[in-house]
Write a protein that holds these residues in place. Sequence first.
Motif, short mmCIF file in Angstrom:
data_model
loop_
_atom_site.label_atom_id
_atom_site.label_comp_id
_atom_site.label_asym_id
_atom_site.label_seq_id
_atom_site.Cartn_x
_atom_site.Cartn_y
_atom_site.Cartn_z
N THR A 289 -4.99 -58.61 15.87
CA THR A 289 -4.37 -59.93 15.96
C THR A 289 -4.63 -60.56 17.32
O THR A 289 -4.96 -59.88 18.30
CB THR A 289 -2.86 -59.83 15.74
N ASP A 290 -4.44 -61.87 17.38
CA ASP A 290 -4.56 -62.58 18.66
C ASP A 290 -3.55 -62.04 19.66
O ASP A 290 -3.86 -61.89 20.86
CB ASP A 290 -4.32 -64.08 18.45
N LEU A 293 -4.76 -58.75 21.13
CA LEU A 293 -5.82 -58.96 22.11
C LEU A 293 -5.27 -59.50 23.41
O LEU A 293 -5.66 -59.05 24.50
CB LEU A 293 -6.87 -59.91 21.55
N ALA A 294 -4.38 -60.45 23.34
CA ALA A 294 -3.80 -61.03 24.55
C ALA A 294 -3.08 -59.97 25.36
O ALA A 294 -3.17 -59.92 26.60
CB ALA A 294 -2.86 -62.17 24.19
N THR A 341 -13.12 -62.62 20.33
CA THR A 341 -12.29 -63.00 19.19
C THR A 341 -11.90 -61.77 18.37
O THR A 341 -12.58 -60.74 18.40
CB THR A 341 -13.04 -63.98 18.28
N PRO A 342 -10.83 -61.89 17.58
CA PRO A 342 -10.45 -60.78 16.70
C PRO A 342 -11.56 -60.37 15.74
O PRO A 342 -11.75 -59.17 15.48
CB PRO A 342 -9.24 -61.34 15.94
#
Length: 492
Positions: A289-290, A293-294, A341-342
């Motif tokens: 997921t975003d 990653l963040a 990106t994911p």
Amino acid sequence: MNREVIDGVPVLWAEAPGPLEAVLMVGCGVRDETLRTAGVTHLVEHLAMSTLPRLHHEHNASVDLATTQFTCSGRPEQVTAFLAAVCEALADLPLDRIDREAGVLAAEEGRVADPVTAELLSGRYGVQGPGLAAYTGPGADRIPVEAVRDTVSRHFHRGNAVLLLTGPPPAGLRLPLPDGVRPDRTAAPEVLLPGPAWWQEDLPGLGLTLRGDLDDPALLLAFTVLSERLRRTVRHEHGLSYDVGGDNVFTGPGSGERTVCLDARDGQEQRVAELLWQEVLKVARDGVTDAELADEVEGLREALLDPRAVLGGLGEAAGALLFDDVFQEAEPRLAALGETTPEEVRAAFAAALETVLVVVPCGVELDVRLPDGRPLPKHSCIVGRELPAGAQVFRPSLTDRLLSSAARRVRLGVDAHGVWLRGPDGEVHGVPFAEVVGVEMRGPGRVVFGRSTCSVPVLPDFFAGIGPAVAAIDAAVPAALRYPASAFRPAD
């Protein structure tokens, strides 16, 4: 980062809080050895350090897969004296101390990788290069003095060293290493098991490795997310594991191994293995997921920009310099991670799964499938169920055969090409003479070690009348690969 050259040695330095720290890094580690010379780099390190007087500041030395490092911290004049003494020792090692330092090595029993990572590397590369992480070799008392001289001559010189400092070089700093030419690092280690595959081994844990570009931000993020998911699932939700770790093993420019390793509560190894593969499939099929990653990028930012990480960053730059790799500063790396990106993470991980190797403890069965539905194949070094035609065959003694049904099924075969063992289960393993990496001489017997991790015991305790087999082995294997069993180890 600043760069200078002192006595022909590159010096990388950057300001950091605390006392001055120094690392003299030499591009020589366990992967530069052979089974026959295993431990020689560690012996060189011990011989050099044995020449130092008693010091009242922090100092140490260590050997890993790729490098040997001599480290210290203290006042500038203490650092200067330490580095000069180490360099002078490497230029003139006290070879008369080999026997004593070999005994110290045997007592130390050091490792360059955790057992699971070492086994994965051995599975991938065999008994060579990075795969030597899993082997102790003939024993510290069986390292030839010629191997010590050769290792020092080829590796421990100014052409194959870098000095790291957490401050400007002190006045009067000298690095009197001998001259030499840096070894060619362009050839990648030979891969014996490309993957995908799994196997069982007598280990305290389990894990997997993927082969790929260690600089690929997508693959890095896939592993950090996978590790965090495993930590949350296997440890916090199920309480089956304490440690979720791993390693990054550089094997050449643009290539390396990323490992994930887990321990398991007694009796829960099967369930931990199933949960590991469950999380692997989730990353490969569903991605990340975003938010994940963040979170991972933020964690990496904290680690890379921590002032205490200065020496680690210098070490990465030194490794790139020694091994012809590309070094990237923290900010560009973080920028690349932030732009990933994911879908890029999922795709990179799914592609790398074609190289996956999984090792589990004995007794664990891994009946799982790859993302496309193919079964993950079990690896075996079995060559068949019949000894080669024409091989001279040896059996256990008549007494053993009368007392044991297993002994009645076991056979040893020797021919012009190698030695072969048929076990009680009827499966045949073997070591071709062309792939022998060592032969341990145990009195009238031999143990033959092959590059692909197989070994064959040719011992009178197991087989009767083995004289002709031993003669064939000694005739086929160069004397340089034969050695007496270590006096530091029990005969069994």
